[in-house]
Design a protein around this motif. Structure first.
Motif, short mmCIF file in Angstrom:
data_model
loop_
_atom_site.label_atom_id
_atom_site.label_comp_id
_atom_site.label_asym_id
_atom_site.label_seq_id
_atom_site.Cartn_x
_atom_site.Cartn_y
_atom_site.Cartn_z
N GLY A 52 41.98 30.85 30.37
CA GLY A 52 40.55 30.12 30.19
C GLY A 52 39.94 30.62 29.22
N GLY A 53 40.58 31.20 28.23
CA GLY A 53 39.96 31.58 26.95
C GLY A 53 39.18 33.02 27.42
N ARG A 54 39.17 33.76 28.24
CA ARG A 54 38.61 34.84 28.60
C ARG A 54 39.31 35.91 29.26
N PRO A 55 39.65 36.98 28.92
CA PRO A 55 40.43 38.05 29.47
C PRO A 55 40.04 38.39 30.89
N LEU A 56 41.36 38.55 31.66
CA LEU A 56 41.03 38.70 33.20
C LEU A 56 39.98 39.69 33.57
N VAL B 78 33.30 46.95 47.00
CA VAL B 78 34.03 45.86 47.09
C VAL B 78 35.35 46.17 46.14
N LEU B 79 36.34 46.39 46.82
CA LEU B 79 37.40 46.75 45.85
C LEU B 79 38.50 45.22 45.61
N ALA B 80 38.66 45.30 44.20
CA ALA B 80 39.29 44.18 43.78
C ALA B 80 40.35 44.44 42.87
N MET B 81 41.46 43.80 42.34
CA MET B 81 42.52 43.96 41.53
C MET B 81 42.19 43.16 40.10
N CYS B 82 42.16 43.83 39.15
CA CYS B 82 41.95 43.12 37.89
C CYS B 82 42.67 41.90 37.58
N ASP B 83 43.71 41.94 38.09
CA ASP B 83 44.89 40.54 37.88
C ASP B 83 44.47 39.50 39.03
#
Length: 244
Positions: free
Chosen positions: A34-38, A107-112
């Motif tokens: 959508g035009g922005r990096p993950l 809060v742990l999250a995945m960049c992808d």
């Protein structure tokens, strides 16, 4: 957690190879959707959810990603740490963030994983509960989810009984998907540190065996694991629908 009861720090894993997206971007965190990096989606989503700090764990492509992070003004404080080896399982990257948290929950999250900011907010409000809390999705068969790639979860009430991949066997009676968003604390770091080359799933299994792996239902919130070209196309469609 702070005195309001909600977690204010995020940990974002951005250390892996991302080889299946190499045709779209040299480094997965910088892959545009959508035009922005993950990584931009993740950091801005964390800020929208009320987090005020993010610890980004870097590894493969660290210099390029760090340059990207330094080139922008973010709506939250962004700190970076390095995993000891990006070729090792993702639990090693989680452990790299422990010193930066100084015993606090995060809060742990995945960049992808492209997710609704409300998913981060729900985990921040729920907290680790003395172990680790995982956001789950009970919408089995959802078209955005690759059943062979997603991590499956079997629950009993709000407790995790079993977690793993279908290919590993034993998950035929799983009743939820792992969304890739967690509320974590010292218990997870202790579990991971007890293993020589831990994956996050390994750590969750140890906590589950000790009745300290919990869930919060996020089936009403959108998320997608952007790990290959097919998932990227679905994520682009999602972004278009949200914009409309």
């Amino acid at each position: 957690m702070n005195d309001t009861g909600a977690i204010r720090t995020g940990v974002l894993l951005a250390a892996g190879h991302g080889s299946r997206l190499r045709g779209s971007a040299p480094y997965k965190p910088l892959c545009p959707v959508g035009g922005r990096p993950l990584i931009d989606h993740a950091l801005c989503g964390m800020a929208e959810a009320g987090l005020t700090r993010a610890v980004v764990v870097l590894g493969y492509g660290a210099e390029a990603i760090a340059d990207h992070l330094a080139s922008r003004d973010w709506p939250l404080t962004v700190d970076t740490v390095m995993t000891r080896d990006h070729r090792e399982p993702n639990g090693v990257s989680v452990l790299a963030a422990a010193p930066a948290l100084r015993g606090e929950e995060a809060v742990l999250a995945m960049c992808d994983h492209l997710v609704s900011p409300s998913l981060y907010a729900r985990l921040a409000a729920t907290g680790a509960r003395g172990g680790t809390t995982l956001g789950i999705d009970r919408r089995l068969g959802h078209p955005w989810v690759d059943p062979d790639d997603v991590t499956w979860v079997r629950t009993q009430g709000d407790a995790i009984v079993e977690i793993g991949k279908l290919a590993a066997g034993g998950m035929a009676d799983a009743d939820a998907y792992d969304t890739g968003v967690f509320a974590i604390g010292p218990a997870l770091f202790d579990a991971l540190a007890s293993l020589p080359a831990p994956s996050l799933t390994d750590g969750m299994r140890l906590l589950a065996a000790d009745a300290r792996a919990f869930t919060v239902d996020c089936s009403d919130l959108d998320w997608i694991d952007v790990d290959d070209a097919a998932a990227l196309a679905k994520a682009e469609d999602w972004m278009l629908a949200r914009a409309a």
